[in-house]
Scaffold this active site. Structure first.
Site, short mmCIF file in Angstrom:
data_model
loop_
_atom_site.label_atom_id
_atom_site.label_comp_id
_atom_site.label_asym_id
_atom_site.label_seq_id
_atom_site.Cartn_x
_atom_site.Cartn_y
_atom_site.Cartn_z
N LYS A 13 -23.06 -2.57 -5.05
CA LYS A 13 -23.33 -1.12 -4.68
C LYS A 13 -24.54 -0.92 -3.76
CE LYS A 13 -20.67 3.36 -3.89
NZ LYS A 13 -19.80 3.68 -4.72
N SER A 73 -15.85 5.99 -1.79
CA SER A 73 -17.50 5.37 -1.41
C SER A 73 -17.51 3.53 -1.67
CB SER A 73 -18.30 5.68 -2.05
OG SER A 73 -18.64 5.92 -3.44
N SER A 93 -14.30 6.92 -6.41
CA SER A 93 -15.23 6.41 -5.58
C SER A 93 -15.10 5.32 -6.84
CB SER A 93 -16.79 7.10 -4.92
OG SER A 93 -17.28 7.54 -4.65
#
Length: 486
Positions: A80, A155, A179
């Site tokens: 990520k 996210s 997230s």
């Protein structure tokens, strides 16, 4: 639906399955990397989960002897784009400054890649991770592979979309308000937010006054998640937490499980409530003792968490030039980030009280643990939202209200530091995945994984490749990665 499952080297194996294929010599690391690159090139034009491609570097890593070894050696993954990976930029989901490669791995990437996983690049997230939907006004939205008109959650949206679509079997995610769990729920994945301090973290997250963010992964199987934490524990072990160990089957202990469909903000939507109660009924069938409870969270928690969340935006915006360099341009930030910054500026006087009360929130779950081993809640208050519902160009107050309304159940464990796992145990009548969230007290990941194994065995969840196969027989699939859109 959009996915890339095919009869290539990756097949429809999970990460543990690929380890077995590698060990048997049926595939090579180079084969897996080539297949994963073909798959991302097939689906990314639609899903838009890719933040940075490092394909040549992955090819070189797959062709050379591993510098790490590790159980997952040769299995492709993504990281990520809010942790540092040597040679790649870290953009935190925004385009508010010019990208520049970082010089060294952060603490998390160093440990993560030590398990042998090979990073093909980085995946997209909502700006700074503040929204539960990645819908950047210039970079575009990350789309859900089950239905591209819907959000992939956030996210950790890019990672979840790619794992669900079959690009890679496992990808990095992190969770500061849900997230890991939210995109897992939206995309039909397993998402465990571990206990605070379970894994090493980059300085950016360690420096927070209250460490609400935990790093982890999203996967398609419980055994992949369990194997990941087992292997990370061999790389990094926090002596303050009980070990997770090698969890590889359901537990024998029957648990006391509380079920709650009421959050501090609202009740779960009727369909989500009914699906949660059906999960509770399954638990009872399996011999667990299930008890309905009301919302256990005090009313001030919502404003305390929002004030702290806003402070993180304030620090990101006001410190932008110092951390991102002179090209930082706050005018390129979205309305949610800027609105949170303004909220923090108005309410900084409340921050010490908010942090103090959040830091004491573990008392809530400690009290619950006197009567219950696990708490079941829906991961999200409503089914997966269509794109546009959390449009970052909309008015800040509208975005915030809709965000708080949807993400009503997940923030508690970020404040307490407790572990929580989202499992894709349900589907809406429209066929979209619905996550069920199970939480326990800090350090009890093994308990959650044992329960997850049991539920996966009792009610195997839908797989996107199987749903598509009912409409398009597997024998017609191309030999290389292809895109299927319906």
């Amino acid at each position: 639906m959009v996915h890339a499952f095919s009869n290539d080297a990756l097949g429809d194996h999970d990460a543990v399955g690929l380890v077995g294929e590698l060990a048997a010599g049926r595939v090579s690391s180079a084969d897996l990397i080539e297949a994963a690159i073909a798959r991302v090139e097939a689906v990314n034009p639609t899903l838009k989960g890719l933040a940075y491609a490092a394909f040549e570097r992955a090819h070189a890593r797959g062709a050379a002897p591993s510098p790490y070894g590790g159980f997952f050696d040769g299995v492709p993954t993504f990281v990520k784009d809010n942790v540092d990976v040597e040679g790649m930029p870290t953009m935190h989901g925004t385009d508010a400054w010019e990208p520049r490669a970082v010089r060294a791995h952060g603490d998390f990437a160093r440990a993560y890649l030590s398990t042998g996983l090979i990073a093909l690049g980085k995946t997209r997230l909502s700006e700074y991770g503040f929204s539960a939907s990645c819908e950047h006004p210039r970079l575009g939205p990350v789309r859900n592979p089950w239905n591209p008109e819907y959000t992939a959650g956030a996210s950790s949206s890019g990672s979840a979309a790619f794992v669900a679509a079959g690009v890679v079997p496992i990808a990095h995610a992190n969770d500061g308000g849900g997230s890991i769990r939210i995109p897992a729920a939206c995309n039909g994945l397993v998402g465990l937010k571990p206990s605070r301090g379970r894994l090493p973290q980059d300085k950016y997250f360690r420096a927070m006054p209250l460490r609400i963010v935990s790093d982890g992964v999203v996967t398609r199987s419980v055994r992949d998640t369990a194997a990941f934490y087992r292997e990370m524990e061999r790389v990094y072990r926090n002596p303050k937490l009980p070990p997770i160990g090698d969890v590889h089957r359901p537990g024998k202990q029957r648990l006391r499980i509380a079920v709650c469909t009421q959050s501090i903000v609202r009740d779960a939507a009727p369909e989500v409530r009914d699906l949660t109660l059906k999960t509770a009924a399954l638990l009872e069938e399996l011999g667990h003792r299930v008890t309905p409870i009301g919302n256990p969270i005090p009313n001030h928690f919502k404003d305390d968490f929002l004030d702290y969340w806003a402070f993180l935006a304030f620090a990101s915006v006001r410190g932008g030039r110092r951390t991102a360099g002179p090209s930082f341009d706050r005018d390129r930030l979205d309305n949610l980030t800027l609105g949170l910054d303004r909220r923090a500026a108005r309410r900084l006087y409340r921050l010490p009280l908010a942090i103090a009360r959040l830091a004491r929130s573990g008392r809530i779950t400690q009290r619950l643990s006197n009567s219950y081993d696990v708490v079941l809640m829906p991961t999200l208050a409503e089914p997966t939202l269509p794109l546009g519902r959390l449009d970052p160009t909309a008015d800040y107050e509208q975005i915030l209200q809709r965000l708080v309304d949807w993400v009503a159940f997940t923030p508690l464990q970020n404040a307490t530091g407790d572990p929580a796992i989202s499992l894709p145990l349900a589907q809406t009548t429209a066929g979209m995945p619905v996550g069920m969230m199970f939480s326990s007290t800090i350090g009890r990941e093994a308990r959650l994984l044992e329960l997850a194994y049991e539920l996966e065995e009792a009610r195997p969840w839908a797989r996107i490749q199987d749903v598509t196969a009912t409409k398009q027989p597997r024998k017609r699939a191309a030999k290389k990665a292809t895109k299927t859109t319906e």
